[in-house]
Write an enzyme that holds these catalytic residues in place. Sequence first.
Site, short mmCIF file in Angstrom:
data_model
loop_
_atom_site.label_atom_id
_atom_site.label_comp_id
_atom_site.label_asym_id
_atom_site.label_seq_id
_atom_site.Cartn_x
_atom_site.Cartn_y
_atom_site.Cartn_z
N SER A 182 0.85 -1.19 0.00
CA SER A 182 0.00 0.00 0.00
C SER A 182 0.88 1.25 0.00
O SER A 182 1.69 1.44 -0.90
CB SER A 182 -0.95 -0.04 1.20
OG SER A 182 -1.93 0.96 1.12
N ASN A 210 2.14 5.13 -9.44
CA ASN A 210 2.17 6.27 -10.37
C ASN A 210 1.49 7.44 -9.66
O ASN A 210 0.33 7.77 -9.91
CB ASN A 210 1.46 5.93 -11.68
CG ASN A 210 1.58 7.03 -12.71
OD1 ASN A 210 2.10 8.11 -12.42
ND2 ASN A 210 1.10 6.78 -13.92
N GLU A 291 -8.01 -1.44 -3.64
CA GLU A 291 -7.24 -2.35 -4.50
C GLU A 291 -7.48 -2.06 -5.97
O GLU A 291 -6.55 -2.15 -6.79
CB GLU A 291 -7.60 -3.80 -4.17
CG GLU A 291 -6.60 -4.82 -4.67
CD GLU A 291 -5.30 -4.82 -3.89
OE1 GLU A 291 -4.45 -5.69 -4.18
OE2 GLU A 291 -5.11 -3.98 -2.98
N THR A 294 -5.24 0.87 -6.85
CA THR A 294 -3.83 0.51 -6.95
C THR A 294 -3.57 -0.40 -8.14
O THR A 294 -2.46 -0.41 -8.69
CB THR A 294 -3.33 -0.16 -5.65
OG1 THR A 294 -4.13 -1.31 -5.35
CG2 THR A 294 -3.41 0.81 -4.49
N LEU A 295 -4.57 -1.16 -8.55
CA LEU A 295 -4.42 -1.99 -9.75
C LEU A 295 -4.19 -1.11 -10.98
O LEU A 295 -3.29 -1.38 -11.80
CB LEU A 295 -5.67 -2.85 -9.95
CG LEU A 295 -5.72 -3.67 -11.24
CD1 LEU A 295 -4.55 -4.65 -11.32
CD2 LEU A 295 -7.06 -4.43 -11.34
N HIS A 322 -7.57 -5.29 -0.58
CA HIS A 322 -6.46 -4.55 0.04
C HIS A 322 -6.33 -4.98 1.49
O HIS A 322 -6.75 -4.27 2.41
CB HIS A 322 -6.77 -3.05 -0.06
CG HIS A 322 -5.56 -2.16 -0.07
ND1 HIS A 322 -4.72 -2.06 -1.15
CD2 HIS A 322 -5.06 -1.32 0.87
CE1 HIS A 322 -3.77 -1.18 -0.89
NE2 HIS A 322 -3.95 -0.73 0.35
N SER A 323 -5.72 -6.15 1.72
CA SER A 323 -5.66 -6.67 3.08
C SER A 323 -4.44 -7.55 3.29
O SER A 323 -3.83 -8.05 2.33
CB SER A 323 -6.95 -7.43 3.43
OG SER A 323 -7.21 -8.43 2.48
N TRP A 324 -4.09 -7.74 4.57
CA TRP A 324 -2.80 -8.29 4.96
C TRP A 324 -2.55 -9.72 4.52
O TRP A 324 -1.42 -10.08 4.17
CB TRP A 324 -2.63 -8.18 6.47
CG TRP A 324 -2.18 -6.82 6.89
CD1 TRP A 324 -2.96 -5.81 7.39
CD2 TRP A 324 -0.85 -6.30 6.83
NE1 TRP A 324 -2.19 -4.69 7.64
CE2 TRP A 324 -0.89 -4.97 7.30
CE3 TRP A 324 0.37 -6.82 6.41
CZ2 TRP A 324 0.25 -4.16 7.38
CZ3 TRP A 324 1.52 -6.03 6.49
CH2 TRP A 324 1.44 -4.72 6.96
#
Length: 344
Positions: A182, A210, A291, A294-295, A322-324
């Site tokens: 992240s 980016n 997520e 970020t993708l 978006h997780s650990w």
Amino acid sequence: MRFGKAVAPKGDRPGKSRTGTPRGWRHRILAVGAAALVLPIAAGAAPTAFAAPLSAPALRAPAGGYEELMVPSQMGPVKVQVQWAKHGGSAALYLLDGMAARDDKNAWSFETNAMQQFENDNVTLVMPVGGMSSFYTDWMAPSNINGQKTTYKWETFLTEELPNFLAGYGVSKTNNGIVGLSMSGSAALSLAALHRDQFKYAGSFSGALNLSQPGMREAVRMSMLRWGAFSADSLAPPWSPQWLRMDPFTVAPQLKGLPMRISVGSGLPGKHDSPQSADQVFNTGVGMGIEAVTLISTRSFEKRLRSIGIPATFDFPATGTHSWKYWEDQLWAGRPQILSALGA
């Protein structure tokens, strides 16, 4: 918890010769002279550490085990969780925390099994604690809206103060890997690009790669307000070149020749998503949205690397929010490449 620098093993401390016999009168005179030099220092402020004799052997990292260190820095003492290399090797892997980084523990140590993954490997895990919303960079000033007392100087800490401190334990300053997720995914790549003499591997999981694309700085600003009420303007003004310097997309050419693993999920719920309450459903929805963003950013970065002829290992699983636990999986998948790059 240790403060200060490691000292040489007991067998190398002064007092007796290597044969075990008392030292001669000339050594006593030298000892008295040394004491005379030390006393004026003691009368002022006590030094935090004494330099080892030039003849002292090089220190080696402890062989295995876990320790918490307090490392001096411009920001004040910084807690660092360390799992030492199994066989006392000098290679190290820095694991950076996410946007919601806590002040007591690095989340890699309790949200994942990262320590178990590497417990039998000859590489030291280095897990700095703190840095919420910092992007692990050097800020211009303390955050001007949440009462922050000190200015974040995380790049200086990670690339100067911390490696210099760990060198006292035998950890190499030039054979390190760095992995982030992240917020710290972009930091891991930009730090590796800017400090190629230190890092031999870099990994980014679900990172915003980016930061210059339309809408990303606004997203960063909102995220920093959400986690800790930090001001993006205290990191750097909108016109500052610092924004370009911390952007992997901009510094991408400097990543040439660096082994990298870069991954991001699709945003669709997968094997680690099983919400059982309204709060969990909400959090899963947030994780899906982040997520997805970020993708898009990571796909853009993939095209950037290809356009300048820089290879990297990319992984785009069909599911994953978006997780650990997804980042735990990616660390495990990247482990062979990490050990190979570091010679561990």
